[in-house]
Design a protein around this motif. Structure first.
Motif, PDB file in Angstrom:
ATOM      1  N   PRO A 209       0.814  -1.230   0.000  1.00  0.00           N
ATOM      2  CA  PRO A 209       0.000   0.000   0.000  1.00  0.00           C
ATOM      3  C   PRO A 209       0.840   1.269   0.000  1.00  0.00           C
ATOM      4  O   PRO A 209       0.520   2.241  -0.695  1.00  0.00           O
ATOM      5  CB  PRO A 209      -0.846  -0.123   1.270  1.00  0.00           C
ATOM      6  CG  PRO A 209      -0.849  -1.578   1.594  1.00  0.00           C
ATOM      7  CD  PRO A 209       0.489  -2.076   1.157  1.00  0.00           C
ATOM      8  N   SER A 210       1.927   1.274   0.772  1.00  0.00           N
ATOM      9  CA  SER A 210       2.794   2.457   0.815  1.00  0.00           C
ATOM     10  C   SER A 210       3.451   2.688  -0.536  1.00  0.00           C
ATOM     11  O   SER A 210       3.584   3.829  -0.996  1.00  0.00           O
ATOM     12  CB  SER A 210       3.862   2.291   1.898  1.00  0.00           C
ATOM     13  OG  SER A 210       3.279   2.181   3.176  1.00  0.00           O
ATOM     14  N   PHE A 211       3.859   1.621  -1.188  1.00  0.00           N
ATOM     15  CA  PHE A 211       4.476   1.737  -2.507  1.00  0.00           C
ATOM     16  C   PHE A 211       3.489   2.305  -3.520  1.00  0.00           C
ATOM     17  O   PHE A 211       3.848   3.154  -4.345  1.00  0.00           O
ATOM     18  CB  PHE A 211       4.982   0.373  -2.972  1.00  0.00           C
ATOM     19  CG  PHE A 211       5.389   0.332  -4.418  1.00  0.00           C
ATOM     20  CD1 PHE A 211       6.550   0.968  -4.843  1.00  0.00           C
ATOM     21  CD2 PHE A 211       4.608  -0.317  -5.359  1.00  0.00           C
ATOM     22  CE1 PHE A 211       6.931   0.949  -6.182  1.00  0.00           C
ATOM     23  CE2 PHE A 211       4.975  -0.345  -6.702  1.00  0.00           C
ATOM     24  CZ  PHE A 211       6.138   0.291  -7.112  1.00  0.00           C
ATOM     25  N   LEU A 212       2.243   1.870  -3.455  1.00  0.00           N
ATOM     26  CA  LEU A 212       1.235   2.337  -4.401  1.00  0.00           C
ATOM     27  C   LEU A 212       0.756   3.758  -4.096  1.00  0.00           C
ATOM     28  O   LEU A 212       0.185   4.417  -4.956  1.00  0.00           O
ATOM     29  CB  LEU A 212       0.042   1.380  -4.414  1.00  0.00           C
ATOM     30  CG  LEU A 212       0.346  -0.036  -4.914  1.00  0.00           C
ATOM     31  CD1 LEU A 212      -0.869  -0.936  -4.752  1.00  0.00           C
ATOM     32  CD2 LEU A 212       0.798  -0.015  -6.366  1.00  0.00           C
ATOM     33  N   GLY A 213       0.959   4.218  -2.864  1.00  0.00           N
ATOM     34  CA  GLY A 213       0.639   5.599  -2.529  1.00  0.00           C
ATOM     35  C   GLY A 213      -0.838   5.927  -2.596  1.00  0.00           C
ATOM     36  O   GLY A 213      -1.229   7.009  -3.052  1.00  0.00           O
ATOM     37  N   CYS A 214      -1.687   5.042  -2.108  1.00  0.00           N
ATOM     38  CA  CYS A 214      -3.136   5.222  -2.188  1.00  0.00           C
ATOM     39  C   CYS A 214      -3.679   5.895  -0.933  1.00  0.00           C
ATOM     40  O   CYS A 214      -2.975   6.076   0.054  1.00  0.00           O
ATOM     41  CB  CYS A 214      -3.816   3.870  -2.384  1.00  0.00           C
ATOM     42  SG  CYS A 214      -3.383   2.658  -1.121  1.00  0.00           S
ATOM     43  N   ASP A 215      -4.961   6.253  -0.988  1.00  0.00           N
ATOM     44  CA  ASP A 215      -5.642   6.766   0.204  1.00  0.00           C
ATOM     45  C   ASP A 215      -6.006   5.627   1.144  1.00  0.00           C
ATOM     46  O   ASP A 215      -5.779   5.703   2.357  1.00  0.00           O
ATOM     47  CB  ASP A 215      -6.926   7.506  -0.185  1.00  0.00           C
ATOM     48  CG  ASP A 215      -6.668   8.758  -0.993  1.00  0.00           C
ATOM     49  OD1 ASP A 215      -5.687   9.461  -0.694  1.00  0.00           O
ATOM     50  OD2 ASP A 215      -7.448   9.029  -1.932  1.00  0.00           O
ATOM     51  N   VAL A 216      -6.602   4.586   0.570  1.00  0.00           N
ATOM     52  CA  VAL A 216      -7.149   3.480   1.355  1.00  0.00           C
ATOM     53  C   VAL A 216      -6.836   2.169   0.638  1.00  0.00           C
ATOM     54  O   VAL A 216      -6.846   2.110  -0.597  1.00  0.00           O
ATOM     55  CB  VAL A 216      -8.686   3.626   1.499  1.00  0.00           C
ATOM     56  CG1 VAL A 216      -9.286   2.421   2.208  1.00  0.00           C
ATOM     57  CG2 VAL A 216      -9.035   4.904   2.236  1.00  0.00           C
ATOM     58  N   ALA A 217      -6.550   1.133   1.409  1.00  0.00           N
ATOM     59  CA  ALA A 217      -6.375  -0.193   0.836  1.00  0.00           C
ATOM     60  C   ALA A 217      -7.101  -1.199   1.714  1.00  0.00           C
ATOM     61  O   ALA A 217      -6.971  -1.177   2.936  1.00  0.00           O
ATOM     62  CB  ALA A 217      -4.894  -0.570   0.719  1.00  0.00           C
ATOM     63  N   VAL A 218      -7.875  -2.078   1.080  1.00  0.00           N
ATOM     64  CA  VAL A 218      -8.681  -3.054   1.810  1.00  0.00           C
ATOM     65  C   VAL A 218      -8.838  -4.287   0.932  1.00  0.00           C
ATOM     66  O   VAL A 218      -8.741  -4.209  -0.299  1.00  0.00           O
ATOM     67  CB  VAL A 218     -10.056  -2.445   2.186  1.00  0.00           C
ATOM     68  CG1 VAL A 218     -10.876  -2.129   0.947  1.00  0.00           C
ATOM     69  CG2 VAL A 218     -10.834  -3.335   3.134  1.00  0.00           C
ATOM     70  N   HIS A 219      -9.049  -5.430   1.549  1.00  0.00           N
ATOM     71  CA  HIS A 219      -9.260  -6.666   0.799  1.00  0.00           C
ATOM     72  C   HIS A 219     -10.753  -6.944   0.680  1.00  0.00           C
ATOM     73  O   HIS A 219     -11.514  -6.742   1.635  1.00  0.00           O
ATOM     74  CB  HIS A 219      -8.595  -7.844   1.505  1.00  0.00           C
ATOM     75  CG  HIS A 219      -8.835  -9.157   0.830  1.00  0.00           C
ATOM     76  ND1 HIS A 219      -8.223  -9.514  -0.351  1.00  0.00           N
ATOM     77  CD2 HIS A 219      -9.643 -10.196   1.148  1.00  0.00           C
ATOM     78  CE1 HIS A 219      -8.632 -10.716  -0.718  1.00  0.00           C
ATOM     79  NE2 HIS A 219      -9.496 -11.147   0.173  1.00  0.00           N
ATOM     80  N   LYS A 220     -11.160  -7.392  -0.514  1.00  0.00           N
ATOM     81  CA  LYS A 220     -12.553  -7.783  -0.720  1.00  0.00           C
ATOM     82  C   LYS A 220     -12.631  -9.310  -0.710  1.00  0.00           C
ATOM     83  O   LYS A 220     -12.173  -9.973  -1.627  1.00  0.00           O
ATOM     84  CB  LYS A 220     -13.081  -7.227  -2.053  1.00  0.00           C
ATOM     85  CG  LYS A 220     -13.336  -5.735  -2.021  1.00  0.00           C
ATOM     86  CD  LYS A 220     -14.081  -5.255  -3.238  1.00  0.00           C
ATOM     87  CE  LYS A 220     -13.253  -5.412  -4.493  1.00  0.00           C
ATOM     88  NZ  LYS A 220     -13.930  -4.826  -5.679  1.00  0.00           N
ATOM     89  N   TRP A 221     -13.209  -9.827   0.345  1.00  0.00           N
ATOM     90  CA  TRP A 221     -13.403 -11.261   0.504  1.00  0.00           C
ATOM     91  C   TRP A 221     -14.368 -11.748  -0.588  1.00  0.00           C
ATOM     92  O   TRP A 221     -15.426 -11.171  -0.806  1.00  0.00           O
ATOM     93  CB  TRP A 221     -13.973 -11.515   1.894  1.00  0.00           C
ATOM     94  CG  TRP A 221     -14.254 -12.928   2.253  1.00  0.00           C
ATOM     95  CD1 TRP A 221     -15.478 -13.521   2.313  1.00  0.00           C
ATOM     96  CD2 TRP A 221     -13.312 -13.921   2.628  1.00  0.00           C
ATOM     97  NE1 TRP A 221     -15.362 -14.811   2.701  1.00  0.00           N
ATOM     98  CE2 TRP A 221     -14.043 -15.100   2.904  1.00  0.00           C
ATOM     99  CE3 TRP A 221     -11.926 -13.948   2.747  1.00  0.00           C
ATOM    100  CZ2 TRP A 221     -13.424 -16.276   3.299  1.00  0.00           C
ATOM    101  CZ3 TRP A 221     -11.311 -15.119   3.141  1.00  0.00           C
ATOM    102  CH2 TRP A 221     -12.055 -16.266   3.415  1.00  0.00           C
ATOM    103  N   ASN A 222     -13.998 -12.792  -1.281  1.00  0.00           N
ATOM    104  CA  ASN A 222     -14.800 -13.292  -2.411  1.00  0.00           C
ATOM    105  C   ASN A 222     -15.040 -12.224  -3.475  1.00  0.00           C
ATOM    106  O   ASN A 222     -16.031 -12.255  -4.189  1.00  0.00           O
ATOM    107  CB  ASN A 222     -16.142 -13.855  -1.932  1.00  0.00           C
ATOM    108  CG  ASN A 222     -15.986 -15.139  -1.140  1.00  0.00           C
ATOM    109  OD1 ASN A 222     -15.052 -15.895  -1.375  1.00  0.00           O
ATOM    110  ND2 ASN A 222     -16.878 -15.378  -0.204  1.00  0.00           N
TER     111      ASN A 222
END
Length: 439
Positions: A209-222
């Protein structure tokens, strides 16, 4: 060299009639820097690098042919990804992220993806920016799981804050308690935050996430169900807005499952600001028993067959479909715009039949509505724009707007939208009011 690449990108976007907001343009420019020169709507040569920007959704055999032409050195950017016509192609690709609409400046949602995470995961190893890992667990309960998490973080030399907090239940942290903890961590520390559920262990430094420099990162189950077990928050105003929205929803509806509330907070935030979201790979949300658990970055202490994720089988199918495609659902406001009008009244515009209309026509109507509101709001302080595929979605959108006491306008793709569209409708309201008061 960089200036020339930027100029070429701007020229390509202008020639294709693509309007992007600042956040979307920055993300696209970053992708061009990672993958190489962009092309528009073409089938790429499988032997080269590059970014392919799509305006029109391929269907059937064309989508399959396009997919087969890609390789891990290619990225795909969909400039108007709010249109359900792109859903089929998205389902075949690895979804990396989305950037929400940027008002009249960039009135579309931008989606980006490709063939697997390998390129980014290897590049992230050299990232020097590291988030602070935060976690919480019930005070007085078993702290063995938290101890294992702390040990894994110490081994990786990662800054962390793991805290036992007061909870209503002895064996779990409720959603509003987790959100309040995260908000406190946000005000305490200055680094980006990566929340990891107590009981997880980290096998590698979570640098993606730090490398991509995004606001928010989350996993979508299924691929559709947001999980609050792993949640990254960059140090941005958009990330803070998401966090505060989630905290407010959790405080208002403490009995509702945390994944659904996070989903709704994401939808609300994306409609108001160009939220730059990364959809984390399964290696950042691996469970015990996963085939790839040995290569996981974050391993949670749940079995693959856990029922803890997805406890609500009645979760609206239309939201599932939208989240699989990385977009807001038809029953959520796609975009919210505000004006400088002193009045507090709002107007809801419902664009119907988006699934059975030409994508270019839908996009042009969307641009016309946002442009008209930016030019002359007609005295309406707030515009909520909803995209509806079917008539029952229109009914739900009307009901929601009615509860908010908004003026409701239903339009069709291709309908002429004049520059005084909102002013004219404000005048119609005034005439109707006068007739009621002075019959």
């Amino acid at each position: 060299m960089r200036d020339r690449t930027q100029a070429n990108l701007d020229q390509l976007l202008q020639s294709g009639g693509i309007r992007l907001g600042r956040a979307q343009h920055d993300r696209l420019g970053w992708l061009v820097g990672q993958y190489g020169a962009p092309t528009m709507d073409g089938i790429p040569d499988g032997r080269r690098n590059g970014v392919v920007i799509l305006k029109e959704p391929p269907s059937g055999a064309a989508a399959e042919l396009f997919y087969r032409s890609l390789n891990p050195a290619c990225a795909v950017v969909i400039a108007g990804s709010e249109n359900p016509g792109f859903d089929f192609l998205k389902s075949k690709l690895t979804e990396f992220g989305t950037v929400g609409p940027c008002g009249a400046e960039g009135p579309h949602e931008m989606w980006w993806g490709g063939i697997g995470w390998s390129k980014f995961l290897s590049a992230a190893d050299d990232c020097t920016a590291r988030p602070r890992i935060v976690s919480c667990h019930p005070r007085g309960g078993d702290d063995g799981a938290a101890h294992e998490l702390r040990q894994s973080l110490e081994r990786l030399q990662l800054n962390c804050h793991i805290e036992a907090i007061e909870t209503q239940l002895a064996d779990r942290v409720l959603c509003f308690e987790k959100a309040e903890f995260l908000l406190r961590m946000w005000t305490t520390y200055r680094e980006p935050l990566l929340f990891v559920e107590a009981g997880a262990t980290l096998r590698e430094a979570p640098l993606l996430p730090s490398f991509l420099g995004c606001d928010v990162a989350v996993h979508k189950w299924n691929r559709w169900e947001m999980s609050a077990r792993t949640l990254y928050l960059g140090r941005t105003k958009a990330a803070e807005l998401l966090l505060r929205t989630w905290q407010q929803l959790a405080a208002s509806y403490p009995a509702i499952w945390e994944g659904y509330l996070l989903d709704q907070a994401w939808s609300l935030t994306s409609s108001q600001v160009p939220l730059d979201t990364v959809w984390l790979p399964r290696s950042y949300h691996a469970l015990q028993g996963d085939l790839g658990a040995s290569r996981a970055t974050i391993l949670h202490d749940q079995q693959t067959t856990t029922l803890e994720l997805g406890p609500d089988p009645a979760f609206a199918s239309i939201v599932r479909t939208a989240r699989r495609a990385g977009r807001t659902g038809a029953r959520d406001a796609f975009m919210v715009m505000t004006s400088k009008a002193a009045t507090g009244n709002g107007i809801a515009v419902i664009l119907r039949d988006v699934s059975v209309s030409d994508p270019g026509t839908v996009a042009a109507t969307l641009e016309a509505v946002t442009g008209a509101y930016a030019a002359d709001c007609g005295g309406f302080g707030r515009l909520e724009l909803s995209l509806c595929a079917w008539q029952d979605d229109v009914g739900v959108a009307r009901e929601a707007a009615g509860l908010a006491r908004y003026r409701i306008l239903e339009i069709a793709p291709g309908q002429h939208i004049a520059n005084d569209f909102f002013a004219a409708n404000a005048c119609d309201d005034a005439v109707m009011t006068a007739r009621r008061l002075f019959p």
